[in-house]
Design an enzyme around this catalytic site. Sequence first.
Site, PDB file in Angstrom:
ATOM      1  N   ASP A 169       0.820  -1.210   0.000  1.00  0.00           N
ATOM      2  CA  ASP A 169       0.000   0.000   0.000  1.00  0.00           C
ATOM      3  C   ASP A 169       0.857   1.264   0.000  1.00  0.00           C
ATOM      4  O   ASP A 169       1.935   1.312   0.597  1.00  0.00           O
ATOM      5  CB  ASP A 169      -0.895  -0.021   1.249  1.00  0.00           C
ATOM      6  CG  ASP A 169      -1.775   1.198   1.358  1.00  0.00           C
ATOM      7  OD1 ASP A 169      -2.646   1.371   0.493  1.00  0.00           O
ATOM      8  OD2 ASP A 169      -1.585   1.991   2.307  1.00  0.00           O
TER       9      ASP A 169
ATOM     10  N   GLU B 194       1.254  -0.560  -5.115  1.00  0.00           N
ATOM     11  CA  GLU B 194       0.208   0.429  -5.353  1.00  0.00           C
ATOM     12  C   GLU B 194       0.905   1.784  -5.477  1.00  0.00           C
ATOM     13  O   GLU B 194       1.138   2.476  -4.492  1.00  0.00           O
ATOM     14  CB  GLU B 194      -0.813   0.450  -4.207  1.00  0.00           C
ATOM     15  CG  GLU B 194      -2.041   1.288  -4.535  1.00  0.00           C
ATOM     16  CD  GLU B 194      -2.362   2.346  -3.492  1.00  0.00           C
ATOM     17  OE1 GLU B 194      -3.273   3.139  -3.730  1.00  0.00           O
ATOM     18  OE2 GLU B 194      -1.686   2.386  -2.451  1.00  0.00           O
TER      19      GLU B 194
END
Length: 644
Positions: free
Chosen positions: A311, A354
């Site tokens: 993330d 990401e």
Amino acid sequence: MAVNTLYPTDYQLHLFHEGNLFQSHQLFGAHVFKESDKVYTRFCVWAPNAKEVRLVGNFNSWNGEGYDLHRVNNEGVWIIVIDQDLSGCLYKYEITTTQKEKILKADPYAFYSELRPNTASIVYSLKNYDWQDNHWMYRKQKRNSLSEPQVIYEVHFGSWKKHENGDFLTYREMAAELIPYVLEHGFTHVELLPLIEHPYDGSWGYQGTGYFSATSRYGTPHDLMYFIDQCHQSGIGIILDWVPGHFCKDAHGLYMFDGQTTYEYEDVYVKENPIWGTANFDLGKGEVQSFLISNALFWIKYYHIDGFRVDAVANMLYWQAGGESQKNEYAVSFLRKLNEVVFKAEPNLLMIAEDSTDWPLVTRPTSEGGLGFNYKWNMGWMNDILKYMEAEPQNRKYLHDKVTFSILYAFTENFVLPLSHDEVVHGKKSLLNKMPGDYWRKFAQLRLLFGYLMTHPGKKLLFMGGEFGQFDEWKDLEDLDWELQDFEMHRILHDYFKELMLVYNRSKALWELDHTHEGFEWIDADNKDQSIFSFIRKDKKEDTLIVVCNFTEVVYENYKVGVPSHAFYNEIFNSDRIQFGGSGQVNHKKINVIEEPFHNQPCHLEMTIPPFGISILRPVKTRKGTNSNGTKKVRSNVASRRTR
């Protein structure tokens, strides 16, 4: 009590502080040992700025008197060995700061934690789970994910489905419910929003306190192992959302762990992330590197995780220092080191970044100057195609490059195309409700969007609920609107998605060369006035599929499309079929190929173009003993044998 064999070696401590103790969870935290027929529980914690550390828990009435941890080196490693088996006991560390303040902290390395809102750690052994996924683990070592189909179902564990009274399904209950659903749809992987322990449901796990502790919301760590084991036995891979960039600031967690900056940066300008209200991990600190890299290896070893979606990589690569965005060299070095270590341990792991930046070589090996991931979310594609789809159809010709631009860079990285949770929450509307127009047009355009997703180069990801046309945006405190399947158009869309997945999984041309130029060729990328796009997908044997997308509601008959040389084409998929809720503008019969060049192809065909539709054509291959026009050849060798 001092039991020498239970204490860390100088070499272990050296590696930890250096940033290279990649099994630090075996040293730190709470561990039950048997030594000379006696059972001990050892507690070890890193608190470099603490004046004193005591162990408190329900085994000593939360009174640390006589439970002082011993400081074993000058860098702040503390340890205590209790001559009891404290399995199942609750505990925390009572830390006395340099300001003589006493603070209570959960164990950063705890394997299990109390159910929120309680925050104590629990002594728990991860041993004795009997894994039954040997076949999956063996096959995984032989696979090359880049040339295989990959459609990821992104799931928030707490809101996919709930009990009628609003209670969560447990890990074991989700195994019974989710696995058949995933298999029915043909998803290859499930990506789970973070399952590390976290205090606030509304953070969805992205602001954690217990990185080694599977959240107790849904059961025990062994229950989670059961869920993953059952997925593997069914042929489903598991990807975890993982957050090595930042953590929450709750008092019992990692923040200011010993009263001063410990896991976070000391520099006040980069210590915290004001947008998310979190603290940034100090990725330049050896002990933090040992903590995070050990955590990745921990999930791989103990939970058989098949991959991580890392993330907020953009937030790691660039930080706001003094109001200006600057490159974070600590993060760059950490990410390269992380990927080198995890791929050495598990070569076929999925490491998915990401990343919304234009950082180069994200999915190239570190030996080639890359960051070392093997996949990257294509955030640009997601933003562009959603902006295009949200536009009124008559205005899409002004946004034509939102569709074509992604192909210019599609093969610079190994991309995953996401339609993720971030795009269907916080007022952004659901995928279905993003589509302009009336009820019929919304469904037609969502079918088209899904078709384009499945035929565009790159692996795929869809957030839960999109597959049956969730009309409201994601409501994380409720389960999905399953009752929508009682309505015809939602039920039909659901069936459409499953049929589309069948075509995808059976068609090598749609995934075998996802990441190379050889797998894609434009036929016509320039028809902005009609908003029609056509292209070719190919597999390694150069078998082809023709894809034609019409992003307006105008129907075209006898529309010319340039194609490679074949005698006939069959339409194997059309999103406008009556059975899919469409208007029935399909190509039922074989389509004859006309041997005249068009669209820079040697031949062309004429076909019906459906409104808001996607058509997929496959060439009819000539069999041995068949002429190109389909008539049977006279096989003279057969005749000659008869005359002998």
